[in-house]
Design an enzyme around this catalytic site. Structure first.
Site, PDB file in Angstrom:
ATOM      1  N   HIS A 112      -4.563  53.055  19.083  1.00 53.66           N
ATOM      2  CA  HIS A 112      -4.751  54.125  18.195  1.00 53.66           C
ATOM      3  C   HIS A 112      -3.628  54.275  17.369  1.00 53.66           C
ATOM      4  O   HIS A 112      -3.441  55.045  16.443  1.00 53.66           O
ATOM      5  CB  HIS A 112      -5.332  55.438  18.877  1.00 53.66           C
ATOM      6  N   ASP A 142      -7.660  50.622  24.710  1.00 62.18           N
ATOM      7  CA  ASP A 142      -6.623  51.259  23.656  1.00 62.18           C
ATOM      8  C   ASP A 142      -5.244  50.540  23.765  1.00 62.18           C
ATOM      9  O   ASP A 142      -4.083  51.344  23.938  1.00 62.18           O
ATOM     10  CB  ASP A 142      -6.427  52.599  24.141  1.00 62.18           C
ATOM     11  N   SER A 215       2.715  58.174  22.488  1.00 61.67           N
ATOM     12  CA  SER A 215       1.647  57.215  22.671  1.00 61.67           C
ATOM     13  C   SER A 215       2.176  55.764  22.804  1.00 61.67           C
ATOM     14  O   SER A 215       2.812  55.450  21.644  1.00 61.67           O
ATOM     15  CB  SER A 215       0.645  57.644  21.851  1.00 61.67           C
TER      16      SER A 215
END
Length: 472
Positions: A112, A142, A215
């Site tokens: 993402h 992911d 992230s």
């Protein structure tokens, strides 16, 4: 005077003991300085740029900033202002983290972080900025793999996420809100967490402070080894609230290897629709407790149907590993390569069985069936009204029998079991239902107080509910 001296001496001794205890406790706490010194060079900042097209009113604040995030949540990239301007293109930037896994420039991050990016820029610890190429990304886990044109890059040591234990100390390095190489630490709160939208990742839950920008960054154990990729947080306000989730590095490295060598990720597929096993369903299927994955339906062309699995089977093990809940099954099967065999332990008709299934490849666009149709006849003991099922509806659902539920009595047995108007009842207590008369016959033969499984179709999908008849 002598008593006062004795009291003073005793107080001094107590203070020394307290300081010694505090010092000992401080020594027991982990020191991350050496870990950070060794690992920081292998952690990178990732910034992406993508072009978005918007129309209507163009917002600019006093400092030239664009639409505030609070408005974007509700209105997207344009405000609904009457008589707005023409469509325009602009660049949107985002930040994330990553880490180097090979000296020749392969970098791991979240899918993402780089989704739909037109340009990916990697900033190393030594402040070099390199343009990165997206080797591949897997949305289901992911995980994304990048490549930069460089040699002799500092790499991180990959650990074993399968040996992590709850309560173990872990640390994260990343770029929250753009603050490069920020270090946070905490403990492993839980392992093998399943999140609603992520059936293929057994997440590591921690209380390490993770915020936007973290992230894709690494999660370390105390040996300085990467054991996870920080991926998600649970939040009500957009910031950290004590719940963060990381992808186990064992899962991530398998995905990265496939992306590097094959350009895509292949995962095993059984071709079944599963549902959780409630306590009543467990009783109805002869299980000791609510465990396993209940097969509610099968793809008639899928591996499971081909190799002998049936609707109503409860899978309780895959290759010797327990399926403690339904969400465990996709993970265990998904990591099996297509074409390989899996040994399934299952409950069928109250008895445990073993079955070998050759898994298939996950289809890119699995199909689905939809049902529709009208609906009378009353089954007083159940508290519902049913009618025969039209032939065209049977063909559409791919079933031989069934009855349509027209209405459900409030507070009745059927409603308590979760049966709704419009459901198509296919079997009760493993006995096929071909007509309202057949349903009445089966219901009359059931023992009161015992939970029995009812298979039904709802909106084109098969599922089971547990029905428990009351004494007359």
């Amino acid at each position: 005077m002598e008593r006062t001296l004795r009291h003073s001496f005793a107080f001094a001794v107590l203070m020394m003991l307290a300081l010694a205890c505090a010092s000992a406790q401080a020594r027991d706490l982990p020191d991350f300085t050496e870990l950070v010194e060794q690992a920081a060079p292998g952690v990178v900042n990732i910034s992406t740029t993508r072009t978005v097209t918007s129309g209507g009113f163009s917002y600019h604040g006093p400092g030239g900033e664009e639409i505030p995030e609070i408005f974007r949540r509700f209105f997207g990239d344009q405000l609904p202002i009457p008589g707005g301007g023409q469509k325009r293109e602009r660049e949107r930037q985002s930040l994330g983290s990553g880490f180097v896994i090979s000296e020749d420039g392969y970098i791991m991050t979240n899918a993402h972080v780089v989704q739909d990016a037109d340009e990916i820029l990697v900033r190393l610890n030594d402040r070099r900025e390199l343009e990165a190429e997206l080797v591949g990304a897997d949305a289901k886990t992911d995980v994304a793999l990048l490549k930069v044109d460089a040699d002799n890059l500092p790499t991180l040591e990959i650990g074993d996420s399968d040996t992590l234990e709850v309560g173990e100390w872990v640390a994260a390095i990343g770029s929250p809100f753009g603050f490069d190489h920020s270090v946070t630490a905490g403990i492993v709160s839980a392992i093998n967490r399943t999140l609603p939208s992520d059936a293929y990742v057994p997440f590591i839950q921690t209380d390490v402070a993770i915020n936007p920008g973290n992230s894709g960054g690494p999660l370390f154990n105390l040996d300085g080894e990467v054991v996870g990729i920080n991926s998600q947080i649970f939040t009500r306000n957009g910031g950290f609230m004590g719940l963060s989730f990381a992808i186990p590095i064992s899962v991530a490295m398998d995905v990265a290897d496939q992306l590097k060598n094959e350009g895509r990720v292949s995962r095993g597929w059984l071709g079944v629709v599963i549902q959780p096993v409630s306590r009543d369903l467990a009783e109805s299927f002869g299980l000791e407790g609510p465990t396993g994955a209940l097969i509610a339906d099968l793809d008639p062309e899928g591996p499971a149907a081909r190799d002998g699995l049936k609707a109503g089977d409860v899978i309780i093990g895959v290759n010797g590993e327990d399926v403690d809940r339904s969400s465990t099954l996709p993970r265990l099967v998904g990591r099996v390569r297509p074409g390989e065999d899996v040994e399934l332990a299952l409950m069928r008709d109250g008895r445990e069985r073993e079955l070998t299934v050759t898994v298939g490849a996950w289809p890119d666009a699995p199909g689905g069936q939809q049902a529709s149709g009208p609906s009378t006849g009353r089954q007083a003991r159940l508290g519902l009204a049913v009618m025969p099922l039209e032939e065209n509806v049977r063909e559409r659902l791919g079933i031989d029998g069934g009855v349509r539920v027209e209405s459900v009595e409030p507070g009745g047995v059927a409603q308590q079991a979760g049966i709704r108007p419009g459901d198509v009842l296919v079997s009760v207590d493993h006995q096929a239902i071909s007509s309202p008369k057949r349903l009445m016959s089966v219901i009359e033969s059931l023992e009161a107080g015992r939970a029995v499984p009812v298979r039904l179709y709802r909106e084109g999908r098969s599922l089971y509910v547990a029905l428990r008849l009351e004494a007359d």
